[in-house]
Motif scaffolding. Structure first.
Motif, PDB file in Angstrom:
ATOM      1  N   MET A  39     -34.206  73.564 -24.221  1.00  0.00           N
ATOM      2  CA  MET A  39     -33.978  74.954 -24.630  1.00  0.00           C
ATOM      3  C   MET A  39     -33.003  74.988 -25.804  1.00  0.00           C
ATOM      4  O   MET A  39     -32.072  74.203 -25.867  1.00  0.00           O
ATOM      5  N   PRO A  40     -33.189  75.920 -26.722  1.00  0.00           N
ATOM      6  CA  PRO A  40     -32.306  75.977 -27.894  1.00  0.00           C
ATOM      7  C   PRO A  40     -31.047  76.798 -27.665  1.00  0.00           C
ATOM      8  O   PRO A  40     -30.405  77.208 -28.602  1.00  0.00           O
ATOM      9  N   GLY A  41     -30.681  77.074 -26.436  1.00  0.00           N
ATOM     10  CA  GLY A  41     -29.498  77.885 -26.169  1.00  0.00           C
ATOM     11  C   GLY A  41     -28.224  77.124 -26.450  1.00  0.00           C
ATOM     12  O   GLY A  41     -28.229  75.912 -26.655  1.00  0.00           O
ATOM     13  N   SER A  42     -27.098  77.866 -26.435  1.00  0.00           N
ATOM     14  CA  SER A  42     -25.815  77.234 -26.751  1.00  0.00           C
ATOM     15  C   SER A  42     -25.092  76.765 -25.492  1.00  0.00           C
ATOM     16  O   SER A  42     -23.995  76.222 -25.581  1.00  0.00           O
ATOM     17  N   TRP A  43     -25.692  76.958 -24.324  1.00  0.00           N
ATOM     18  CA  TRP A  43     -25.037  76.535 -23.089  1.00  0.00           C
ATOM     19  C   TRP A  43     -25.176  75.019 -22.910  1.00  0.00           C
ATOM     20  O   TRP A  43     -26.098  74.413 -23.458  1.00  0.00           O
ATOM     21  N   PRO A  44     -24.249  74.421 -22.132  1.00  0.00           N
ATOM     22  CA  PRO A  44     -24.352  72.980 -21.891  1.00  0.00           C
ATOM     23  C   PRO A  44     -25.526  72.666 -20.959  1.00  0.00           C
ATOM     24  O   PRO A  44     -25.509  73.042 -19.794  1.00  0.00           O
ATOM     25  N   GLU A  45     -26.529  72.011 -21.478  1.00  0.00           N
ATOM     26  CA  GLU A  45     -27.769  71.798 -20.719  1.00  0.00           C
ATOM     27  C   GLU A  45     -27.540  71.043 -19.419  1.00  0.00           C
ATOM     28  O   GLU A  45     -28.227  71.276 -18.422  1.00  0.00           O
ATOM     29  N   ARG A  46     -26.553  70.125 -19.436  1.00  0.00           N
ATOM     30  CA  ARG A  46     -26.345  69.312 -18.231  1.00  0.00           C
ATOM     31  C   ARG A  46     -25.924  70.165 -17.037  1.00  0.00           C
ATOM     32  O   ARG A  46     -26.093  69.760 -15.891  1.00  0.00           O
ATOM     33  N   ASN A  47     -25.374  71.347 -17.315  1.00  0.00           N
ATOM     34  CA  ASN A  47     -24.945  72.219 -16.220  1.00  0.00           C
ATOM     35  C   ASN A  47     -26.088  73.051 -15.647  1.00  0.00           C
ATOM     36  O   ASN A  47     -25.911  73.722 -14.627  1.00  0.00           O
ATOM     37  N   PHE A  48     -27.215  73.053 -16.333  1.00  0.00           N
ATOM     38  CA  PHE A  48     -28.331  73.893 -15.903  1.00  0.00           C
ATOM     39  C   PHE A  48     -29.624  73.082 -15.897  1.00  0.00           C
ATOM     40  O   PHE A  48     -30.520  73.300 -16.717  1.00  0.00           O
ATOM     41  N   PRO A  49     -29.748  72.179 -14.946  1.00  0.00           N
ATOM     42  CA  PRO A  49     -30.895  71.257 -14.964  1.00  0.00           C
ATOM     43  C   PRO A  49     -32.231  71.945 -14.717  1.00  0.00           C
ATOM     44  O   PRO A  49     -33.278  71.351 -15.011  1.00  0.00           O
ATOM     45  N   HIS A  50     -32.226  73.176 -14.200  1.00  0.00           N
ATOM     46  CA  HIS A  50     -33.495  73.841 -13.907  1.00  0.00           C
ATOM     47  C   HIS A  50     -33.951  74.767 -15.031  1.00  0.00           C
ATOM     48  O   HIS A  50     -35.023  75.366 -14.934  1.00  0.00           O
ATOM     49  N   LEU A  51     -33.131  74.923 -16.043  1.00  0.00           N
ATOM     50  CA  LEU A  51     -33.534  75.790 -17.154  1.00  0.00           C
ATOM     51  C   LEU A  51     -34.360  74.995 -18.153  1.00  0.00           C
ATOM     52  O   LEU A  51     -33.924  73.961 -18.648  1.00  0.00           O
ATOM     53  N   ASN A  52     -35.532  75.498 -18.420  1.00  0.00           N
ATOM     54  CA  ASN A  52     -36.396  74.879 -19.438  1.00  0.00           C
ATOM     55  C   ASN A  52     -37.293  75.972 -20.011  1.00  0.00           C
ATOM     56  O   ASN A  52     -37.204  77.142 -19.610  1.00  0.00           O
ATOM     57  N   ALA A  53     -38.144  75.577 -20.921  1.00  0.00           N
ATOM     58  CA  ALA A  53     -38.965  76.568 -21.611  1.00  0.00           C
ATOM     59  C   ALA A  53     -39.856  77.344 -20.649  1.00  0.00           C
ATOM     60  O   ALA A  53     -40.211  78.497 -20.910  1.00  0.00           O
ATOM     61  N   ALA A  54     -40.207  76.706 -19.534  1.00  0.00           N
ATOM     62  CA  ALA A  54     -41.091  77.391 -18.585  1.00  0.00           C
ATOM     63  C   ALA A  54     -40.333  78.338 -17.668  1.00  0.00           C
ATOM     64  O   ALA A  54     -40.900  79.315 -17.176  1.00  0.00           O
ATOM     65  N   SER A  55     -39.065  78.063 -17.453  1.00  0.00           N
ATOM     66  CA  SER A  55     -38.338  78.829 -16.440  1.00  0.00           C
ATOM     67  C   SER A  55     -37.378  79.852 -17.021  1.00  0.00           C
ATOM     68  O   SER A  55     -36.801  80.643 -16.273  1.00  0.00           O
ATOM     69  N   CYS A  56     -37.169  79.838 -18.322  1.00  0.00           N
ATOM     70  CA  CYS A  56     -36.211  80.796 -18.867  1.00  0.00           C
ATOM     71  C   CYS A  56     -36.516  81.176 -20.301  1.00  0.00           C
ATOM     72  O   CYS A  56     -37.204  80.441 -21.022  1.00  0.00           O
ATOM     73  N   GLN A  57     -36.021  82.329 -20.667  1.00  0.00           N
ATOM     74  CA  GLN A  57     -36.227  82.833 -22.029  1.00  0.00           C
ATOM     75  C   GLN A  57     -34.931  83.480 -22.498  1.00  0.00           C
ATOM     76  O   GLN A  57     -34.302  84.243 -21.740  1.00  0.00           O
ATOM     77  N   ILE A  58     -34.535  83.175 -23.726  1.00  0.00           N
ATOM     78  CA  ILE A  58     -33.334  83.807 -24.284  1.00  0.00           C
ATOM     79  C   ILE A  58     -33.663  85.249 -24.649  1.00  0.00           C
ATOM     80  O   ILE A  58     -34.654  85.507 -25.331  1.00  0.00           O
ATOM     81  N   THR A  59     -32.826  86.166 -24.190  1.00  0.00           N
ATOM     82  CA  THR A  59     -33.117  87.583 -24.422  1.00  0.00           C
ATOM     83  C   THR A  59     -32.122  88.264 -25.348  1.00  0.00           C
ATOM     84  O   THR A  59     -32.333  89.411 -25.735  1.00  0.00           O
ATOM     85  N   SER A  60     -31.007  87.593 -25.657  1.00  0.00           N
ATOM     86  CA  SER A  60     -30.125  88.137 -26.691  1.00  0.00           C
ATOM     87  C   SER A  60     -29.204  87.030 -27.192  1.00  0.00           C
ATOM     88  O   SER A  60     -28.996  86.037 -26.493  1.00  0.00           O
ATOM     89  N   PRO A  61     -28.666  87.181 -28.399  1.00  0.00           N
ATOM     90  CA  PRO A  61     -27.846  86.116 -28.977  1.00  0.00           C
ATOM     91  C   PRO A  61     -26.539  85.912 -28.222  1.00  0.00           C
ATOM     92  O   PRO A  61     -26.073  86.803 -27.506  1.00  0.00           O
ATOM     93  N   ALA A  62     -25.959  84.749 -28.409  1.00  0.00           N
ATOM     94  CA  ALA A  62     -24.652  84.455 -27.806  1.00  0.00           C
ATOM     95  C   ALA A  62     -23.609  85.430 -28.338  1.00  0.00           C
ATOM     96  O   ALA A  62     -23.591  85.754 -29.522  1.00  0.00           O
ATOM     97  N   THR A  63     -22.762  85.888 -27.436  1.00  0.00           N
ATOM     98  CA  THR A  63     -21.643  86.754 -27.831  1.00  0.00           C
ATOM     99  C   THR A  63     -20.562  86.709 -26.753  1.00  0.00           C
ATOM    100  O   THR A  63     -20.886  86.658 -25.565  1.00  0.00           O
TER     101      THR A  63
END
Lengths: 149, 158
Positions: free
Chosen positions: A1-25
């Motif tokens: 995923m192209p998000g700014s969160w640390p991927e290692r903390n969210f092993p279940h988030l991937n393109a199939a399971s999540c979608q970014i809905t607004s920019p980081a703030t």
């Protein structure tokens, strides 16, 4: 995923399971977002918004009281019930206690939405999609009747 | 390694050069070359093979920017201000003490309508100042405005 969160903390988030809905703030956090606000950061540390009469602590008990103040009550699970708003509260197990970490809100579609700290907010398939080393796991679901249209 | 420096003011060439080099480009030779190519029509072009002695203020500024970048990584996706502001980089910024105040205020000003969570550091370093009205707590734009006004009154704004 192209998000700014640390991927290692969210092993279940991937393109199939999540979608970014607004920019980081840093303007709002998950606690506010679960309550429906995207204009404030809710935190008990003293300089931020925290509802009156709620213990000034980032604990499971304080979060339950906070959302009870908004009409939610603890419920059994996160299955979609069209007449109810639902939220999930997360905590991570520490050696001596469970530390509250996060809150998410169910969408009308049955998916969930989370604001990941100062990172993006996302929609995710299940409440459990953000389980992992960062937020631990869902410890409570809460619901309230949807306001009548 | 050569550091090319551009400026319309010869006297400010050192500051401009080092600041651009460290803050914008990072410590690589290829990045330095990008600095060389950036200006369209430089009036003065200088180069040096020797490290330039930076002022203490400049060193602090560079250190602050590095710590701020580290903090953004270290804070991850936490929603807790306590956790966010007890990351090592944030603690290091607070440990800079009053010298960090103008840097934090400058950073806050540069962030405009998307201010970051500098308020705990400001509160700590200022030994308890709290210029944010209760009704504005949590609204970061209003909190930022209150702290910038405070800095203006206290002489920390530049």
């Amino acid at each position: 995923m192209p998000g700014s969160w640390p991927e290692r903390n969210f092993p279940h988030l991937n393109a199939a399971s999540c979608q970014i809905t607004s920019p980081a703030t840093p303007a709002y956090n998950c606690i506010a977002w679960a309550a429906g606000s995207n204009t404030e950061w809710w935190d008990p540390s003293g300089q931020y918004y925290w509802p009156p009469d709620i213990p000034a602590e980032f604990t499971i008990e304080a979060l339950i009281q906070l959302y009870e103040g908004l009409g939610f009550t603890v419920c059994i699970g996160g299955t979609l019930e069209p007449d109810f708003d639902k939220i999930a509260i997360y905590a991570i197990q520490l050696p001596d206690r469970r530390q509250a970490t996060h809150a998410a809100r169910q969408l009308d579609s049955g998916e969930w939405t989370s604001k990941l700290g100062a990172c993006e907010d996302i929609s995710h398939t299940y409440a459990e999609s953000v389980n992992g080393p960062g937020y631990g796991e869902v410890v409570y679901f809460m619901s309230r009747p949807k306001p009548r249209a | 390694m050569k550091h090319w420096i551009f400026s319309t003011q010869p006297a400010s060439v050192v500051v401009v050069g080092i600041t651009s080099f460290f803050l914008l480009c990072g410590p690589t030779e290829s990045a330095a070359q990008e600095v060389c190519q950036a200006p369209d029509e430089p009036i003065y072009i200088h180069s040096t093979n020797q490290p330039v002695a930076a002022t203490e203020a400049l060193e602090r500024s560079i250190r602050f920017q590095m710590l701020a970048s580290e903090w953004h990584v270290q804070r991850g996706a936490t929603s807790s201000i306590e956790q966010m502001c007890t990351r090592p980089a944030y603690l290091s910024i607070m440990a800079m003490g009053p010298d960090a105040l103008p840097l934090i205020i400058g950073q806050l000003k540069s962030e405009g309508n998307d201010p970051d969570h500098w308020f705990v550091a400001l509160h700590h370093i200022s030994r308890g100042a709290n210029p944010v009205p209760n009704e504005d707590r949590g609204n970061l734009v209003k909190m930022s405005r209150a702290w910038l006004d405070w800095a203006e009154r206290e002489g920390y704004a530049r």
